[in-house]
Structures are given as structure tokens and as C-alpha cells.
Motif scaffolding. Structure first.
Motif, PDB file in Angstrom:
ATOM      1  N   CYS A 106       0.933  -1.292   0.140  1.00  0.00           N
ATOM      2  CA  CYS A 106       0.046  -0.285   0.115  1.00  0.00           C
ATOM      3  C   CYS A 106       0.893   1.184   0.069  1.00  0.00           C
ATOM      4  O   CYS A 106       2.011   1.128   0.966  1.00  0.00           O
ATOM      5  CB  CYS A 106      -0.818  -0.140   1.311  1.00  0.00           C
ATOM      6  SG  CYS A 106      -2.038  -1.473   1.184  1.00  0.00           S
ATOM      7  N   VAL A 107       0.807   2.292  -0.946  1.00  0.00           N
ATOM      8  CA  VAL A 107       1.631   3.332  -1.011  1.00  0.00           C
ATOM      9  C   VAL A 107       0.865   4.700  -1.105  1.00  0.00           C
ATOM     10  O   VAL A 107      -0.393   4.546  -1.660  1.00  0.00           O
ATOM     11  CB  VAL A 107       2.462   3.147  -2.358  1.00  0.00           C
ATOM     12  CG1 VAL A 107       3.882   4.253  -2.395  1.00  0.00           C
ATOM     13  CG2 VAL A 107       2.913   1.623  -2.760  1.00  0.00           C
ATOM     14  N   VAL A 108       1.554   5.680  -0.538  1.00  0.00           N
ATOM     15  CA  VAL A 108       1.209   7.166  -0.551  1.00  0.00           C
ATOM     16  C   VAL A 108       2.364   7.810  -0.928  1.00  0.00           C
ATOM     17  O   VAL A 108       3.398   7.288  -0.517  1.00  0.00           O
ATOM     18  CB  VAL A 108       0.386   7.603   0.687  1.00  0.00           C
ATOM     19  CG1 VAL A 108      -1.135   6.839   1.002  1.00  0.00           C
ATOM     20  CG2 VAL A 108       1.278   7.767   1.947  1.00  0.00           C
ATOM     21  N   MET A 109       2.009   8.956  -1.535  1.00  0.00           N
ATOM     22  CA  MET A 109       3.365   9.916  -1.866  1.00  0.00           C
ATOM     23  C   MET A 109       3.065  11.108  -1.174  1.00  0.00           C
ATOM     24  O   MET A 109       1.848  11.735  -0.922  1.00  0.00           O
ATOM     25  CB  MET A 109       3.035  10.256  -3.445  1.00  0.00           C
ATOM     26  CG  MET A 109       3.535   8.676  -4.242  1.00  0.00           C
ATOM     27  SD  MET A 109       3.564   9.409  -6.044  1.00  0.00           S
ATOM     28  CE  MET A 109       1.927   9.400  -6.402  1.00  0.00           C
ATOM     29  N   THR A 110       4.297  11.478  -0.734  1.00  0.00           N
ATOM     30  CA  THR A 110       4.440  12.953   0.097  1.00  0.00           C
ATOM     31  C   THR A 110       5.441  13.687  -0.216  1.00  0.00           C
ATOM     32  O   THR A 110       6.662  13.164  -0.892  1.00  0.00           O
ATOM     33  CB  THR A 110       4.223  12.714   1.655  1.00  0.00           C
ATOM     34  OG1 THR A 110       5.524  11.988   1.980  1.00  0.00           O
ATOM     35  CG2 THR A 110       3.013  12.028   2.091  1.00  0.00           C
ATOM     36  N   ALA A 111       5.522  15.045  -0.124  1.00  0.00           N
ATOM     37  CA  ALA A 111       6.814  15.975  -0.270  1.00  0.00           C
ATOM     38  C   ALA A 111       6.493  17.047   0.791  1.00  0.00           C
ATOM     39  O   ALA A 111       6.672  18.274   0.438  1.00  0.00           O
ATOM     40  CB  ALA A 111       6.952  16.394  -1.507  1.00  0.00           C
ATOM     41  N   GLY A 160       5.707   8.937   9.421  1.00  0.00           N
ATOM     42  CA  GLY A 160       6.978   9.105   8.625  1.00  0.00           C
ATOM     43  C   GLY A 160       7.410  10.497   8.650  1.00  0.00           C
ATOM     44  O   GLY A 160       6.941  11.509   9.092  1.00  0.00           O
ATOM     45  N   PRO A 161       8.325  10.842   7.386  1.00  0.00           N
ATOM     46  CA  PRO A 161       8.983  12.222   7.258  1.00  0.00           C
ATOM     47  C   PRO A 161       7.942  13.072   7.039  1.00  0.00           C
ATOM     48  O   PRO A 161       7.370  13.056   5.725  1.00  0.00           O
ATOM     49  CB  PRO A 161       9.789  11.905   6.015  1.00  0.00           C
ATOM     50  CG  PRO A 161      10.250  10.535   6.167  1.00  0.00           C
ATOM     51  CD  PRO A 161       9.020   9.751   6.780  1.00  0.00           C
ATOM     52  N   ALA A 162       7.817  14.455   7.365  1.00  0.00           N
ATOM     53  CA  ALA A 162       6.970  15.552   7.172  1.00  0.00           C
ATOM     54  C   ALA A 162       7.519  16.788   7.416  1.00  0.00           C
ATOM     55  O   ALA A 162       8.687  16.807   8.064  1.00  0.00           O
ATOM     56  CB  ALA A 162       5.663  15.342   7.925  1.00  0.00           C
ATOM     57  N   ILE A 163       6.972  17.914   7.046  1.00  0.00           N
ATOM     58  CA  ILE A 163       7.453  19.141   7.412  1.00  0.00           C
ATOM     59  C   ILE A 163       7.298  19.249   8.935  1.00  0.00           C
ATOM     60  O   ILE A 163       6.485  19.197   9.310  1.00  0.00           O
ATOM     61  CB  ILE A 163       6.983  20.268   6.481  1.00  0.00           C
ATOM     62  CG1 ILE A 163       7.778  21.573   6.607  1.00  0.00           C
ATOM     63  CG2 ILE A 163       5.512  20.507   6.740  1.00  0.00           C
ATOM     64  CD1 ILE A 163       7.520  22.762   5.647  1.00  0.00           C
ATOM     65  N   SER A 164       8.490  20.038   9.688  1.00  0.00           N
ATOM     66  CA  SER A 164       8.508  20.204  11.057  1.00  0.00           C
ATOM     67  C   SER A 164       7.877  21.544  11.234  1.00  0.00           C
ATOM     68  O   SER A 164       7.416  22.507  10.381  1.00  0.00           O
ATOM     69  CB  SER A 164       9.732  20.271  11.306  1.00  0.00           C
ATOM     70  OG  SER A 164      10.326  21.331  11.269  1.00  0.00           O
ATOM     71  N   ARG A 165       7.411  21.787  12.429  1.00  0.00           N
ATOM     72  CA  ARG A 165       6.723  22.918  12.867  1.00  0.00           C
ATOM     73  C   ARG A 165       7.619  24.314  12.567  1.00  0.00           C
ATOM     74  O   ARG A 165       7.148  25.339  12.682  1.00  0.00           O
ATOM     75  CB  ARG A 165       6.314  22.974  14.310  1.00  0.00           C
ATOM     76  CG  ARG A 165       7.647  23.000  15.469  1.00  0.00           C
ATOM     77  CD  ARG A 165       7.198  22.719  16.758  1.00  0.00           C
ATOM     78  NE  ARG A 165       8.230  22.499  17.749  1.00  0.00           N
ATOM     79  CZ  ARG A 165       8.792  23.487  18.133  1.00  0.00           C
ATOM     80  NH1 ARG A 165       8.646  24.671  17.912  1.00  0.00           N
ATOM     81  NH2 ARG A 165       9.909  23.336  19.081  1.00  0.00           N
ATOM     82  N   TYR A 235       7.876  20.282  -1.175  1.00  0.00           N
ATOM     83  CA  TYR A 235       7.108  20.960  -1.786  1.00  0.00           C
ATOM     84  C   TYR A 235       7.275  22.443  -1.493  1.00  0.00           C
ATOM     85  O   TYR A 235       7.541  23.464  -2.224  1.00  0.00           O
ATOM     86  CB  TYR A 235       5.845  20.454  -2.099  1.00  0.00           C
ATOM     87  CG  TYR A 235       4.993  21.521  -2.830  1.00  0.00           C
ATOM     88  CD1 TYR A 235       5.081  21.509  -4.298  1.00  0.00           C
ATOM     89  CD2 TYR A 235       4.034  22.351  -2.331  1.00  0.00           C
ATOM     90  CE1 TYR A 235       4.058  22.310  -4.919  1.00  0.00           C
ATOM     91  CE2 TYR A 235       3.194  23.254  -3.014  1.00  0.00           C
ATOM     92  CZ  TYR A 235       3.543  23.237  -4.370  1.00  0.00           C
ATOM     93  OH  TYR A 235       2.474  23.894  -5.089  1.00  0.00           O
ATOM     94  N   ARG A 236       7.132  22.942  -0.208  1.00  0.00           N
ATOM     95  CA  ARG A 236       7.273  24.431   0.487  1.00  0.00           C
ATOM     96  C   ARG A 236       8.605  24.679   0.201  1.00  0.00           C
ATOM     97  O   ARG A 236       8.450  26.098  -0.178  1.00  0.00           O
ATOM     98  CB  ARG A 236       6.775  24.109   2.094  1.00  0.00           C
ATOM     99  CG  ARG A 236       5.574  23.905   2.306  1.00  0.00           C
ATOM    100  CD  ARG A 236       4.837  25.080   2.563  1.00  0.00           C
ATOM    101  NE  ARG A 236       3.430  25.028   2.906  1.00  0.00           N
ATOM    102  CZ  ARG A 236       2.729  25.661   3.740  1.00  0.00           C
ATOM    103  NH1 ARG A 236       3.314  26.953   4.324  1.00  0.00           N
ATOM    104  NH2 ARG A 236       1.431  25.790   3.970  1.00  0.00           N
ATOM    105  N   LYS A 237       9.627  23.821   0.042  1.00  0.00           N
ATOM    106  CA  LYS A 237      11.182  24.482  -0.227  1.00  0.00           C
ATOM    107  C   LYS A 237      11.439  24.916  -1.381  1.00  0.00           C
ATOM    108  O   LYS A 237      11.860  25.792  -1.825  1.00  0.00           O
ATOM    109  CB  LYS A 237      11.936  23.683   0.822  1.00  0.00           C
ATOM    110  CG  LYS A 237      13.533  24.156   0.620  1.00  0.00           C
ATOM    111  CD  LYS A 237      14.251  23.369   1.536  1.00  0.00           C
ATOM    112  CE  LYS A 237      15.555  23.636   1.498  1.00  0.00           C
ATOM    113  NZ  LYS A 237      16.524  22.716   2.206  1.00  0.00           N
ATOM    114  N   GLU A 238      10.938  23.734  -2.217  1.00  0.00           N
ATOM    115  CA  GLU A 238      11.337  23.723  -3.570  1.00  0.00           C
ATOM    116  C   GLU A 238      10.359  24.002  -4.681  1.00  0.00           C
ATOM    117  O   GLU A 238      10.832  24.365  -5.627  1.00  0.00           O
ATOM    118  CB  GLU A 238      11.738  22.115  -3.923  1.00  0.00           C
ATOM    119  CG  GLU A 238      13.056  21.887  -3.003  1.00  0.00           C
ATOM    120  CD  GLU A 238      13.473  20.304  -3.073  1.00  0.00           C
ATOM    121  OE1 GLU A 238      14.381  20.223  -3.976  1.00  0.00           O
ATOM    122  OE2 GLU A 238      12.813  19.950  -2.386  1.00  0.00           O
ATOM    123  N   GLY A 239       9.147  24.095  -4.489  1.00  0.00           N
ATOM    124  CA  GLY A 239       8.117  24.332  -5.467  1.00  0.00           C
ATOM    125  C   GLY A 239       8.007  23.223  -6.563  1.00  0.00           C
ATOM    126  O   GLY A 239       7.251  22.102  -6.112  1.00  0.00           O
TER     127      GLY A 239
END
Length: 252
Positions: A106-111, A160-165, A235-239
Motif C-alpha cells: 500500500c503506497v502514498v506519496m508525500t513531499a 514518517g517524514p513530514a515538514i516540521s513546525r 514542496y514548500r521549500k522547492e516548489g
């Protein structure tokens, strides 16, 4: 196109006390075939990358994980629909996916959004959810727990990995939506004194609150930052950038 990077850099395995036959991992941005700005192990086929590179990147990731099936990938829409995984190669619309079938990833994608993995103490079912702020506030984690149809107290979750506060700036309307659901959510928002009226939001804290309130007390992870850690796409950092894949399966 040449492979850029080593296999050791391409996968991070979940650090949680799941049963041995439950496998969960996240891809990094290293060891793939894509060029700038998707370098190099981009899993997203919707971000403008060369489709042939994405196909090779996904195949490499599955191979490194020891899998021979394609698995269930999603067309994610920041909603709460939970897909029951099928082994037919079709992409389905949803933001979480679950299964009780062996060897069906089972897969999801994030950035920057938060991937949340689930299993139970027996490892009878597995799931993974794509939880950005919209999905979180709308109830994607609660919907995933409900779809698993197990006692919440028997479940465990790994974030898992996500953008921090420190980097996740949001408007007051985002804070308001969370607080309308739970006043305690206010603790996860810190005023951004450099930008009047905005806040820094703690996705990990918000997700843990929602999990706990749903009856899942065994929550692990939450110590990454996709903005600050160059192993990840942000995505927030790089667009314009790639996507990581978060994958879970029952290995039998």
C-alpha cells in the motif's frame, strides 16, 4: 539515464515495534534516475517529470524493498477516502490505502505532508494515510482507523517524514479549523511574529492528538523534517520537485 546514488541511501525503514512480518518504509530522493529539479528518486508521476524515469524509479524502489508486485498507488486529492488495495495495477483515487492481503504493498506519496502507517499487534492488517493539514482536519486518520475495523487500542502508528513546525507556516483559518474540532489543538500552533496573523503548525503534534483521541495510544516516529533534511523532497521549500513514496505491506 544513469542511476544517481546507492541503494543504501534510497530507503528508510520504519522504527516501530510492529510484528516482523509487517514491513514499512519510505523512499528518499537518492538513488534514482530523474534529473533536476526531480533528482533523483522521484515517485510522483503528476509533477512534470519524465514518465519513463518515474517508472524506473518506482521499479527500483520496489526491488530494493524486496517486492515483485506493483502494489496499490493512489491519485491523492487531500481527502479522507480509504482505498481497499487491489493487485490489478490500477491507480485509485483516495488518500489512504489498506489491506489484509499478503505481499500487496500500500503506497502514498508525500513531499511535506505526513505519511502515517498503521498495523495491529498481530499484524493482520496494514494501512498508510496521506495526511496534510486538510486531510488531518477532515479526519483521514480517523477514517483509516474506522476502515481497518479493528479495536483502536490494538493499533499502532508510525509517523514518517513530514515538514516540521519550524517551517510549516499557515494562516489563521487553518488554526481555526483545528481548534473548532478540539480546543487542545491550539497548543500545536505558534504565532509567527515575523508575519502578522500567521502561525507555525506542528503536523506531528496535530496527528498524534487525533490518533490518541481516536483510541490509538501507541504512536511512534515524528522526528524528521522534509524541509531541513536534504534526503527528502519538500514542496514548500522547492516548489517544483519530486515525491517520496511511503509503503507498507504484510510480508508472507
Amino acid at each position: 539515464m544513469a542511476d544517481k546514488g546507492t541503494s543504501q541511501e534510497s530507503i528508510i525503514w520504519a522504527n516501530w515495534p510492529a510484528p516482523d512480518h509487517v514491513k514499512a518504509c519510505v523512499s528518499t530522493r537518492y538513488g534514482g534516475f530523474s534529473d533536476v529539479p526531480y533528482q533523483s528518486l522521484n515517485m510522483g508521476d503528476h509533477v512534470g517529470d519524465d514518465p519513463s524515469c518515474v517508472v524506473k524509479n518506482r521499479a527500483k524502489f520496489l526491488h530494493l524493498a524486496g517486492l515483485k508486485t506493483v502494489g496499490q498507488w493512489l491519485n491523492q486529492v487531500h481527502g479522507i477516502h480509504v482505498v481497499d488495495a487491489r493487485d490489478d495495477g490500477k491507480v485509485r483515487e483516495g488518500d489512504a490505502v489498506m489491506t489484509d492481503q499478503p505481499n500487496l504493498p500500500c503506497v502514498v506519496m508525500t513531499a511535506d505532508c505526513l505519511p502515517v502507517f498503521f498495523t495491529d499487534q498481530a499484524g493482520s492488517k496494514v494501512a498508510v494515510a496521506h495526511a496534510g493539514w486538510r486531510g488531518l482536519v477532515s479526519g483521514v486518520l480517523e477514517e483509516t482507523i474506522s476502515a481497518m475495523a479493528l479495536e483502536p487500542a490494538s493499533l499502532m502508528a508510525w509517523m514518517g517524514p513530514a515538514i516540521s513546525r519550524h517551517y510549516f507556516e499557515v494562516g489563521p483559518e487553518v488554526r481555526r479549523e483545528f481548534i473548532e474540532h478540539d480546543l487542545a489543538a491550539d497548543a500545536a500552533f505558534q504565532p509567527d511574529y515575523m508575519s502578522r496573523g500567521k502561525y507555525f503548525a506542528d503536523l506531528y503534534a496535530l496527528a498524534k492528538m487525533r490518533l490518541n483521541h481516536a483510541g490509538v495510544d501507541a504512536v511512534y516516529g515524528g522526528n524528521y523534517c522534509t524541509w531541513d533534511d536534504n534526503r527528502f523532497f519538500s514542496y514548500r521549500k522547492e516548489g517544483t520537485t519530486g515525491r517520496m513514496a511511503s509503503m507498507i505491506w504484510i510480508n508472507k
